[in-house]
Each structure stands twice: as structure tokens, then as C-alpha cells.
Design a protein around this motif. Structure first.
Motif, PDB file in Angstrom:
ATOM      1  N   ARG A  68       1.447  -4.389  -5.024  1.00 17.64           N
ATOM      2  CA  ARG A  68       1.818  -4.865  -6.360  1.00 17.64           C
ATOM      3  C   ARG A  68       3.315  -5.095  -6.383  1.00 17.64           C
ATOM      4  NH1 ARG A  68      -1.562  -3.460 -11.093  1.00 17.64           N
ATOM      5  NH2 ARG A  68      -3.587  -2.951 -10.243  1.00 17.64           N
ATOM      6  N   PHE A  69       3.728  -6.124  -7.068  1.00 14.81           N
ATOM      7  CA  PHE A  69       5.150  -6.438  -7.123  1.00 14.81           C
ATOM      8  C   PHE A  69       5.454  -7.073  -8.464  1.00 14.81           C
ATOM      9  CE2 PHE A  69       2.684  -9.763  -5.261  1.00 14.81           C
ATOM     10  CZ  PHE A  69       3.150 -10.927  -5.828  1.00 14.81           C
ATOM     11  N   GLY A  70       6.687  -7.338  -8.738  1.00 18.70           N
ATOM     12  CA  GLY A  70       7.078  -7.996  -9.983  1.00 18.70           C
ATOM     13  C   GLY A  70       6.629  -7.200 -11.197  1.00 18.70           C
ATOM     14  N   THR A  71       5.768  -7.791 -12.002  1.00 20.34           N
ATOM     15  CA  THR A  71       5.287  -7.137 -13.224  1.00 20.34           C
ATOM     16  C   THR A  71       4.210  -6.097 -12.930  1.00 20.34           C
ATOM     17  OG1 THR A  71       3.582  -8.809 -13.581  1.00 20.34           O
ATOM     18  CG2 THR A  71       5.738  -9.221 -14.585  1.00 20.34           C
ATOM     19  N   GLU A  72       3.747  -6.017 -11.689  1.00 21.61           N
ATOM     20  CA  GLU A  72       2.711  -5.086 -11.241  1.00 21.61           C
ATOM     21  C   GLU A  72       1.403  -5.246 -12.012  1.00 21.61           C
ATOM     22  OE1 GLU A  72       3.911  -1.091 -10.450  1.00 21.61           O
ATOM     23  OE2 GLU A  72       5.726  -1.739  -9.429  1.00 21.61           O
ATOM     24  N   THR A  73       1.102  -6.456 -12.455  1.00 20.91           N
ATOM     25  CA  THR A  73      -0.146  -6.727 -13.159  1.00 20.91           C
ATOM     26  C   THR A  73      -1.202  -7.326 -12.240  1.00 20.91           C
ATOM     27  OG1 THR A  73       0.816  -8.812 -13.904  1.00 20.91           O
ATOM     28  CG2 THR A  73       0.868  -6.979 -15.454  1.00 20.91           C
ATOM     29  N   ALA A  74      -0.798  -7.817 -11.083  1.00 19.48           N
ATOM     30  CA  ALA A  74      -1.733  -8.363 -10.096  1.00 19.48           C
ATOM     31  C   ALA A  74      -1.472  -7.667  -8.767  1.00 19.48           C
ATOM     32  CB  ALA A  74      -1.554  -9.870  -9.962  1.00 19.48           C
ATOM     33  N   GLU A  75      -2.478  -7.732  -7.896  1.00 16.66           N
ATOM     34  CA  GLU A  75      -2.402  -6.967  -6.652  1.00 16.66           C
ATOM     35  C   GLU A  75      -2.894  -7.815  -5.485  1.00 16.66           C
ATOM     36  OE1 GLU A  75      -3.443  -2.574  -6.433  1.00 16.66           O
ATOM     37  OE2 GLU A  75      -5.371  -3.556  -6.117  1.00 16.66           O
ATOM     38  N   ALA A  76      -2.049  -7.966  -4.487  1.00 12.23           N
ATOM     39  CA  ALA A  76      -2.466  -8.626  -3.246  1.00 12.23           C
ATOM     40  C   ALA A  76      -3.266  -7.619  -2.431  1.00 12.23           C
ATOM     41  CB  ALA A  76      -1.254  -9.105  -2.459  1.00 12.23           C
ATOM     42  N   ILE A  77      -4.387  -8.070  -1.904  1.00  9.63           N
ATOM     43  CA  ILE A  77      -5.233  -7.229  -1.059  1.00  9.63           C
ATOM     44  C   ILE A  77      -4.988  -7.668   0.375  1.00  9.63           C
ATOM     45  CG2 ILE A  77      -7.576  -6.460  -0.571  1.00  9.63           C
ATOM     46  CD1 ILE A  77      -6.551  -5.795  -3.446  1.00  9.63           C
ATOM     47  N   LEU A  78      -4.443  -6.752   1.174  1.00  9.14           N
ATOM     48  CA  LEU A  78      -4.051  -7.071   2.543  1.00  9.14           C
ATOM     49  C   LEU A  78      -4.895  -6.302   3.545  1.00  9.14           C
ATOM     50  CD1 LEU A  78      -1.105  -6.479   0.795  1.00  9.14           C
ATOM     51  CD2 LEU A  78      -0.448  -7.912   2.696  1.00  9.14           C
ATOM     52  N   CYS A  79      -5.152  -6.913   4.681  1.00  9.22           N
ATOM     53  CA  CYS A  79      -5.822  -6.237   5.781  1.00  9.22           C
ATOM     54  C   CYS A  79      -4.742  -5.662   6.691  1.00  9.22           C
ATOM     55  CB  CYS A  79      -6.706  -7.210   6.555  1.00  9.22           C
ATOM     56  SG  CYS A  79      -7.511  -6.418   7.977  1.00  9.22           S
ATOM     57  N   ALA A  80      -4.740  -4.350   6.861  1.00  3.76           N
ATOM     58  CA  ALA A  80      -3.743  -3.701   7.707  1.00  3.76           C
ATOM     59  C   ALA A  80      -3.967  -4.017   9.186  1.00  3.76           C
ATOM     60  CB  ALA A  80      -3.762  -2.194   7.484  1.00  3.76           C
ATOM     61  N   SER A  81      -5.177  -4.389   9.556  1.00  3.53           N
ATOM     62  CA  SER A  81      -5.461  -4.694  10.960  1.00  3.53           C
ATOM     63  C   SER A  81      -4.807  -5.991  11.406  1.00  3.53           C
ATOM     64  CB  SER A  81      -6.971  -4.797  11.186  1.00  3.53           C
ATOM     65  OG  SER A  81      -7.582  -3.558  11.005  1.00  3.53           O
ATOM     66  N   CYS A  82      -4.920  -7.047  10.596  1.00  2.00           N
ATOM     67  CA  CYS A  82      -4.396  -8.350  11.024  1.00  2.00           C
ATOM     68  C   CYS A  82      -3.244  -8.864  10.158  1.00  2.00           C
ATOM     69  CB  CYS A  82      -5.518  -9.379  11.068  1.00  2.00           C
ATOM     70  SG  CYS A  82      -6.245  -9.764   9.460  1.00  2.00           S
ATOM     71  N   GLY A  83      -2.991  -8.220   9.021  1.00  3.49           N
ATOM     72  CA  GLY A  83      -1.862  -8.588   8.184  1.00  3.49           C
ATOM     73  C   GLY A  83      -2.110  -9.697   7.182  1.00  3.49           C
ATOM     74  N   CYS A  84      -3.311 -10.239   7.129  1.00  7.31           N
ATOM     75  CA  CYS A  84      -3.611 -11.330   6.198  1.00  7.31           C
ATOM     76  C   CYS A  84      -3.940 -10.808   4.802  1.00  7.31           C
ATOM     77  CB  CYS A  84      -4.807 -12.135   6.702  1.00  7.31           C
ATOM     78  SG  CYS A  84      -4.454 -13.065   8.195  1.00  7.31           S
ATOM     79  N   PHE A  85      -3.681 -11.643   3.808  1.00  4.98           N
ATOM     80  CA  PHE A  85      -4.172 -11.329   2.464  1.00  4.98           C
ATOM     81  C   PHE A  85      -4.978 -12.524   1.964  1.00  4.98           C
ATOM     82  CE2 PHE A  85      -0.523 -13.677   1.019  1.00  4.98           C
ATOM     83  CZ  PHE A  85      -0.816 -14.105  -0.273  1.00  4.98           C
ATOM     84  N   PRO A  86      -6.290 -12.350   1.868  1.00  2.76           N
ATOM     85  CA  PRO A  86      -7.157 -13.453   1.468  1.00  2.76           C
ATOM     86  C   PRO A  86      -7.175 -13.748  -0.030  1.00  2.76           C
ATOM     87  CG  PRO A  86      -8.338 -11.826   2.789  1.00  2.76           C
ATOM     88  CD  PRO A  86      -7.027 -11.249   2.442  1.00  2.76           C
ATOM     89  N   PHE A  87      -6.779 -12.786  -0.846  1.00  3.54           N
ATOM     90  CA  PHE A  87      -6.847 -13.006  -2.290  1.00  3.54           C
ATOM     91  C   PHE A  87      -5.949 -12.029  -3.026  1.00  3.54           C
ATOM     92  CE2 PHE A  87     -10.407 -10.472  -0.820  1.00  3.54           C
ATOM     93  CZ  PHE A  87     -10.280  -9.302  -1.571  1.00  3.54           C
ATOM     94  N   ILE A  88      -5.758 -12.337  -4.300  1.00  4.88           N
ATOM     95  CA  ILE A  88      -5.038 -11.464  -5.223  1.00  4.88           C
ATOM     96  C   ILE A  88      -5.997 -11.174  -6.366  1.00  4.88           C
ATOM     97  CG2 ILE A  88      -3.120 -11.356  -6.878  1.00  4.88           C
ATOM     98  CD1 ILE A  88      -1.493 -13.058  -4.938  1.00  4.88           C
ATOM     99  N   THR A  89      -5.988  -9.938  -6.844  1.00  3.58           N
ATOM    100  CA  THR A  89      -6.848  -9.558  -7.955  1.00  3.58           C
ATOM    101  C   THR A  89      -6.015  -9.038  -9.121  1.00  3.58           C
ATOM    102  OG1 THR A  89      -7.138  -7.276  -7.186  1.00  3.58           O
ATOM    103  CG2 THR A  89      -8.757  -8.914  -6.421  1.00  3.58           C
TER     104      THR A  89
END
Length: 147
Positions: A68-89
Motif C-alpha cells: 500500500r502506498f500514497g493514500t493507502e486505499t488500494a493495495e498492489a498484490i505482488l508475488c514474492a517468487s517472481c516479483g510481478c504484480f498482476p492486479f491492484i485491489t
């Protein structure tokens, strides 16, 4: 009755996969950029459809990181294995909304030169952002985990 197109995607290693059921085929999905520092550094562009449905599968929940960053109202979901983030919720009024990182859609050819310029979301209030997400993001989101 609207026909839905099944669009697959996920992270690079396959720990996170999804199926997006969209009224638009993937070649017609609207693409948009974001000018926040996180998205700019990631080179991300996004897509969604408010009438779509997103089914997410996570193989190993222990490899999922939330950012979470900025206003902390949305959250990037990241894979720790490969580093990708497919979506934000975002959790809004007890409902999960999501926007896809279009770069995570399988076999989607993106011409980054034609993506419309980013809205300056920093100029939007939190209430304006949330209203926008409710209007444009995917409002039917299911997340299934296996471990």
C-alpha cells in the motif's frame, strides 16, 4: 444477454493466476496508465470493466506480498517468487474491487506508445478516487487460495 470473453493471466512464475470474464475481448479492453511513482517505476498499465468478473487463484499464499502506498486505499498484490504484480485491489464498502495490470494478461500485445496519458491522480481526493474505482474497476472479485 452479453457474451463474456475469458481472459487469462497472472504473475510470471504461475503462483498467481486469474481468469477475467469480460464483455469485451482482450483486444478491445481499454488501457490506461497511472502517473503515481509506483506505477511509473513498474511500467504498469491497467485495464478493467465494471461488468466483468475476476477469479483469482493463489497457489502459495506465503509468497504473496501486499503493498500500500500514497493514500493507502488500494493495495498492489505482488508475488514474492517472481516479483510481478498482476492486479491492484481495494476494499470498498465491504466489496473487493480490482484493476488488472494489463502487462500480466497472457498473450496481450500492448503498444505502450498508444496508451492514453495518465490522469494526474495525485490531484484527486480519496473520495474522488474511490468513486472512480467503483465506476471503472472490476466489482466481482473472488480469490481462492490453496496453501
Amino acid at each position: 444477454m452479453t457474451a463474456f470473453h475469458e481472459i487469462a493471466g497472472g504473475c510470471h512464475c504461475g503462483n498467481i493466476t486469474y481468469k477475467f470474464f469480460s464483455p469485451l475481448p482482450k483486444s478491445e479492453l481499454p488501457l490506461r496508465s497511472c502517473d503515481c511513482s509506483f506505477c511509473t517505476k513498474q511500467g504498469a498499465c491497467y485495464t478493467s470493466h465494471p461488468k466483468g468478473r475476476l477469479l483469482i487463484q493463489i497457489k502459495d499464499q506465503a509468497q504473496i506480498k501486499h503493498y500500500r502506498f500514497g493514500t493507502e486505499t488500494a493495495e498492489a498484490i505482488l508475488c514474492a517468487s517472481c516479483g510481478c504484480f498482476p492486479f491492484i485491489t481495494a476494499e470498498l464498502d465491504g466489496q473487493t474491487f480490482a484493476v488488472l495490470n494489463a502487462n500480466s494478461i497472457d498473450d496481450l500485445q500492448i503498444d505502450h506508445a498508444v496508451i492514453p496519458p495518465a490522469l494526474h491522480l495525485v490531484d484527486f481526493s480519496v473520495a474522488e478516487r474511490i468513486r472512480r474505482w467503483k465506476n471503472f474497476w472490476i466489482g466481482q472479485v473472488e480469490i481462492e487460495t490453496f496453501l
